[in-house]
Design a protein around this motif. Structure first.
Motif, PDB file in Angstrom:
ATOM      1  N   TYR A  77       0.834  -1.193   0.000  1.00  0.00           N
ATOM      2  CA  TYR A  77       0.000   0.000   0.000  1.00  0.00           C
ATOM      3  C   TYR A  77       0.877   1.255   0.000  1.00  0.00           C
ATOM      4  O   TYR A  77       1.981   1.265   0.535  1.00  0.00           O
ATOM      5  N   PHE A  78       0.351   2.303  -0.596  1.00  0.00           N
ATOM      6  CA  PHE A  78       1.086   3.561  -0.689  1.00  0.00           C
ATOM      7  C   PHE A  78       0.908   4.364   0.608  1.00  0.00           C
ATOM      8  O   PHE A  78      -0.075   4.193   1.320  1.00  0.00           O
ATOM      9  N   TYR A  99     -10.968   9.416   9.740  1.00  0.00           N
ATOM     10  CA  TYR A  99     -12.281   9.350   9.109  1.00  0.00           C
ATOM     11  C   TYR A  99     -12.156   9.721   7.638  1.00  0.00           C
ATOM     12  O   TYR A  99     -11.645  10.764   7.293  1.00  0.00           O
ATOM     13  N   TYR A 100     -12.580   8.792   6.799  1.00  0.00           N
ATOM     14  CA  TYR A 100     -12.561   9.061   5.369  1.00  0.00           C
ATOM     15  C   TYR A 100     -13.996   9.318   4.931  1.00  0.00           C
ATOM     16  O   TYR A 100     -14.746   8.384   4.716  1.00  0.00           O
ATOM     17  N   LEU A 108      -7.356  11.869   1.159  1.00  0.00           N
ATOM     18  CA  LEU A 108      -6.718  11.116   0.087  1.00  0.00           C
ATOM     19  C   LEU A 108      -6.264   9.736   0.543  1.00  0.00           C
ATOM     20  O   LEU A 108      -5.728   8.966  -0.256  1.00  0.00           O
ATOM     21  N   SER A 109      -6.483   9.390   1.810  1.00  0.00           N
ATOM     22  CA  SER A 109      -5.999   8.121   2.338  1.00  0.00           C
ATOM     23  C   SER A 109      -6.572   6.889   1.645  1.00  0.00           C
ATOM     24  O   SER A 109      -5.895   5.860   1.583  1.00  0.00           O
ATOM     25  N   GLY A 156      -6.061   1.968  -2.711  1.00  0.00           N
ATOM     26  CA  GLY A 156      -6.620   1.974  -4.061  1.00  0.00           C
ATOM     27  C   GLY A 156      -5.568   1.888  -5.148  1.00  0.00           C
ATOM     28  O   GLY A 156      -5.746   1.155  -6.132  1.00  0.00           O
ATOM     29  N   LEU A 157      -4.461   2.636  -5.006  1.00  0.00           N
ATOM     30  CA  LEU A 157      -3.405   2.563  -6.015  1.00  0.00           C
ATOM     31  C   LEU A 157      -2.827   1.160  -6.089  1.00  0.00           C
ATOM     32  O   LEU A 157      -2.535   0.649  -7.178  1.00  0.00           O
ATOM     33  N   ALA A 158      -2.637   0.525  -4.926  1.00  0.00           N
ATOM     34  CA  ALA A 158      -2.127  -0.845  -4.916  1.00  0.00           C
ATOM     35  C   ALA A 158      -3.090  -1.792  -5.622  1.00  0.00           C
ATOM     36  O   ALA A 158      -2.676  -2.666  -6.387  1.00  0.00           O
TER      37      ALA A 158
END
Length: 419
Positions: A63-64, A306-307, A73-74, A79-81
């Motif tokens: 994970y990034f 919190y996202y 942006l967390s 998500g990128l991975a």
């Protein structure tokens, strides 16, 4: 106890077979993966001291790390991975570690809540995953509110960086940024692609950033065991992009494993429930191109972060601003004011006021980037109309107006001057 070369090779192969299934096979972390993670950690000392080697074409995508300073942006960390794993698994020359194996290992190492691996721990995690190469990176805030993504490939046996790159652009171009990272990783691994394979890999997982964000949140919910919420996010992803196959597969997996209720079970449950106020109709989905209407948030267990879907959506270019509140007096007087509040920061343009002969008696000001105040002093009773349809937000998106929101029209009663 001595370990023969055969044993060492067999042990390494066993770890690899457990950890390197095709990446898109599953998104649910099962007990099988959790048992494997425990066993991998128990065997770590024996394997590392005896020099068990991982296949040279084995790759783990970690994970990034979000270093942008923006918590919203967390979700891109995971998500990128997910995007890279899905694409790299299509490269025949590679054996890519399955994401759920990595998640199970991070959970076992008590890194599951953040999913982050610091630089000093990367080699250990790579060895536990049976990977000879590991790639990861950082999410950074670039110039002019752009997004920067840095990535590197670590060759674990040689203990050196095999390649580094940075991609920069808007969040709305997330799928393009991922492709830049993807092809640089492939180049760093000295893999030559056929023209057909390159064309295949150039196709985006989805060109819809809202669909991708909903997918990422669904996977995060699934990792936390919140399967009903995961299903809602997968459905939302498919509302945004009906062709997002990974969301279809993830939703079908939840259904096939019996982790979510069927529509029939939900209807039966509703029928058996005590009478209550009728729920608002959901319609066919959420408003096109946006995940704001879901109203769901994601609390990362143990991380205290919190996202909010709304917060993430603020970063997506192309989402039109809306009017969220109009505060005008019930009975407007000769000297009075009103405010219009918007959902996004707006350019400091002004509304069109009519009748035009009173414009010199009307002032407009922005009390914040989201709130326009209109004040007036008039000498007679009249109907005033405030037209805000020309306004745009700071990303130059035109204001989106429901049918009854514009123009804003109301009567001004000048009682003191009529007496």
């Amino acid at each position: 106890m001595s370990y023969t070369p055969f044993f060492r090779g067999a042990a390494a192969t066993l770890i690899w077979l457990y950890s390197a299934a095709l990446a898109q096979a599953s998104q649910v972390v099962t007990q099988t993966e959790r048992d494997w993670a425990k066993q991998a950690i128990q065997q770590e000392k024996a394997l590392s001291t005896q020099g068990a080697a991982s296949p040279s074409n084995s790759l783990a995508v970690l994970y990034f790390n979000n270093k942008s300073g923006q918590d919203k942006l967390s979700p891109l960390q995971k998500g990128l991975a997910v995007m890279l794993i899905t694409d790299l698994a299509k490269v025949e020359q590679l054996r890519v570690v399955e994401r759920v194996r990595m998640q199970a290992l991070l959970d076992e190492l008590e890194l599951g809540s953040s999913g982050l691996v610091d630089a000093g721990t990367v080699p250990k995690v790579g060895r536990l995953l049976g990977a000879a190469k590991v790639t990861s990176g950082d999410i950074l805030k670039g110039r002019d509110e752009k997004l920067e993504i840095s990535s590197s490939v670590l060759d674990i046996p040689l203990d050196k960086i095999a390649g580094q790159t940075t991609a920069a652009g808007a969040l709305a171009d997330l799928f393009q940024l991922e492709k830049e990272i993807l092809f640089h990783i492939i180049d760093s691994l000295q893999i030559t692609l056929s023209p057909q394979k390159k064309t295949e890999l150039e196709q985006p997982l989805s060109a819809s950033t809202p669909a991708l964000l909903a997918l990422f949140l669904g996977i995060e919910y699934s990792d936390q065991g919140l399967y009903e919420l995961a299903a809602k996010m997968y459905n939302q992803a498919l509302t945004e992009d009906p062709y997002l196959e990974i969301a279809k597969d993830a939703l079908q997996e939840l259904k096939g494993m019996g982790l979510i209720r069927s529509e029939g079970e939900k209807m039966q449950e509703a029928e058996e429930a005590e009478p209550s106020e009728p729920a608002a109709e959901s319609g066919g989905g959420i408003s096109a191109g946006t995940v704001v209407g879901i109203g769901l948030g994601l609390a990362a267990v143990g991380a205290g972060v919190y996202y909010g879907v709304e917060a993430i959506e603020d970063e997506i270019e192309g989402v039109p601003p809306t009017i969220v509140n109009v505060d005008k007096p019930d009975i407007a007087g000769c000297t009075d004011e009103m405010t219009v509040t918007f959902s996004e920061p707006m350019k400091e343009a002004y509304a069109v006021i009519s009748p035009s002969e009173i414009t010199t008696q009307v002032t407009q000001s922005w009390t914040s980037s989201e709130t326009l105040k209109v004040s007036w002093t008039v000498s007679s009773s009249l109907t005033i109309t405030i037209d805000v349809s020309n306004l745009r937000d700071t990303d130059d998106n035109a204001l989106e107006l429901p049918g009854d929101a514009n123009p804003i029209s109301f009567d001004i009663t000048c009682q003191s001057l009529l007496m």
